[in-house]
Scaffold this active site. Structure first.
Site, mmCIF file in Angstrom:
data_model
loop_
_atom_site.group_PDB
_atom_site.id
_atom_site.type_symbol
_atom_site.label_atom_id
_atom_site.label_comp_id
_atom_site.label_asym_id
_atom_site.label_seq_id
_atom_site.Cartn_x
_atom_site.Cartn_y
_atom_site.Cartn_z
ATOM 1 N N ASP A 280 0.842 -1.205 0.000
ATOM 2 C CA ASP A 280 0.000 0.000 0.000
ATOM 3 C C ASP A 280 0.877 1.256 0.000
ATOM 4 O OD1 ASP A 280 0.862 -0.153 2.596
ATOM 5 O OD2 ASP A 280 -1.105 0.188 3.505
ATOM 6 N N SER A 281 2.200 1.069 0.027
ATOM 7 C CA SER A 281 3.115 2.194 -0.195
ATOM 8 C C SER A 281 2.846 2.825 -1.561
ATOM 9 C CB SER A 281 4.576 1.730 -0.109
ATOM 10 O OG SER A 281 4.802 0.605 -0.929
ATOM 11 N N ASP B 182 -1.175 -6.096 -0.239
ATOM 12 C CA ASP B 182 -1.452 -5.466 1.058
ATOM 13 C C ASP B 182 -2.940 -5.198 1.238
ATOM 14 O OD1 ASP B 182 0.601 -5.039 2.841
ATOM 15 O OD2 ASP B 182 1.259 -3.153 1.926
ATOM 16 N N LYS C 124 -1.115 -9.312 2.898
ATOM 17 C CA LYS C 124 -0.363 -8.850 4.062
ATOM 18 C C LYS C 124 -1.228 -7.882 4.837
ATOM 19 C CE LYS C 124 3.302 -5.868 3.792
ATOM 20 N NZ LYS C 124 2.802 -4.706 4.565
ATOM 21 N N GLU D 65 -1.133 -5.374 8.638
ATOM 22 C CA GLU D 65 -0.272 -4.811 9.674
ATOM 23 C C GLU D 65 -0.837 -5.109 11.062
ATOM 24 O OE1 GLU D 65 0.493 -0.645 8.960
ATOM 25 O OE2 GLU D 65 1.164 -1.022 6.905
ATOM 26 N N GLU E 87 9.552 -4.080 10.175
ATOM 27 C CA GLU E 87 9.971 -2.793 9.586
ATOM 28 C C GLU E 87 10.619 -1.893 10.635
ATOM 29 O OE1 GLU E 87 7.148 -0.912 7.001
ATOM 30 O OE2 GLU E 87 8.301 0.954 6.924
HETATM 31 O O1 KIV Z 1 3.563 -1.110 1.583
HETATM 32 C C1 KIV Z 1 4.727 -1.540 1.501
HETATM 33 O O2 KIV Z 1 5.448 -1.316 0.534
HETATM 34 C C2 KIV Z 1 5.225 -2.330 2.613
HETATM 35 C C3 KIV Z 1 6.686 -2.603 2.662
HETATM 36 C C4 KIV Z 1 7.387 -1.401 3.094
HETATM 37 C C5 KIV Z 1 7.014 -3.791 3.482
HETATM 38 O O3 KIV Z 1 4.486 -2.707 3.468
#
Ligand code: KIV
Length: 285
Positions: free
Chosen positions: A49-50, A88, A118, A120, A187
């Site tokens: 989600d970056s 994510d 994924k 968090e 992280e």
């Molecule tokens: O969103 C993302 O790119 C991430 C990585 C930094 C692990 O969660």
């Protein structure tokens, strides 16, 4: 008769078996073209989600939606053949209840064809991780600095720098592992704590700013390619793609302005010859 694909895609089980084995290579990917390049060398492609910050220019990851993740997840699955693709779960789509998490995660799996998701959070997400894992959704957990909690954490801060904070992170790692996560991203964590957690849990730890002690590493691809204007201390820039791209754009602009591009090499002719003066005349005054 259908022909089986010649390259077999890695699965979450393959990644789980890499604990204490060859280091796991993970990179983010948001689009088919980068996915195709990273896929040649990476074990995991994370549709992180970056992308909210890197692609869409938001200040943080909170505005990212499920539809955005699904669209980019589809592109990355289409662009890759061998890496495990993980998507994510964006902020607000899994925290409320295990049922809501399953509803949204199953949509991501179904609509993208990815190999897992994924999310968090540590101990507080254990029940949700268990619920998803028991229903066929491979889950990668994410502890330490969790960017979706940036407002609660008071910024993007390195975690575990004092001994008195360690227990919570150790408990988080154990909780997600026991709940059935196949791997955990750690992280921005002080090296001794990341190293300790790596020895304490049976699933691979994948570090980003968490030292070489982890079982694998993940990096935001745009950071390591030098595409982002600033990057954290833990990033190594393997090239300066922004400068290379800027030079290419400058050359293109200069060529267009000087009428040096396009040339006949880039131009389509008619099948039968037509004198250009006849064509241009019809547009004249
Ligand atoms: O969103 C993302 O790119 C991430 C990585 C930094 C692990 O969660």
């Amino acid at each position: 008769m259908s022909v089986a694909p010649s390259v077999k895609r890695l699965t979450s089980i393959d990644i789980m078996r890499r604990k204490n084995g060859a280091p796991i290579v993970a990179l983010t990917a948001y689009q088919a073209s980068i996915a195709a390049i990273a896929d040649i060398h990476a074990d995991i492609l994370l549709v992180g989600d970056s992308l909210g910050m890197v692609i869409y220019g938001y200040d943080n990851t909170l505005p990212v939606t499920l539809d955005m993740m699904i669209a980019h997840g589809q592109a990355v699955v289409r662009g890759s053949k061998q890496a495990l693709v993980i998507v994510d779960m964006p902020f607000g789509t899994y925290e409320e209840s295990p049922e809501a998490a399953f509803r949204h995660a199953s949509r991501v799996m179904r609509e993208t064809g990815c190999g897992g998701i994924k999310l968090e959070g540590g101990a507080s997400m254990a029940a949700t991780i268990r619920y998803l894992a028991e229903r066929g959704i491979p889950v990668m957990a994410h502890i330490g600095l969790t960017p979706q909690s940036v407002n609660a954490l008071g910024g993007y801060k390195v975690q575990g720098r004092t001994r008195d904070t360690w227990k919570r992170f150790e408990d988080d790692a154990k909780a997600v592992s026991e709940a059935g996560a196949f791997a955990v991203v750690i992280e921005a964590m002080a090296e001794p704590l990341a190293a300790r957690i790596t020895t304490q849990i049976p699933i691979p730890t994948i570090g980003i700013g968490a030292s070489a002690a982890c079982d694998g590493q993940i990096m935001v691809t745009d950071d390591m390619l030098g595409m982002t204007p600033r990057s954290p201390k833990f990033v190594r820039r393997y090239t300066d793609l922004a400068a290379i791209a800027e030079r290419a754009v400058a050359n293109y602009a200069a060529d267009v302005r000087a009428r040096k591009f396009p040339t006949s090499e880039h131009t389509y002719a008619m099948v039968e010859a037509v004198p250009m003066d006849k064509i241009t005349k019809s547009y004249g005054p």
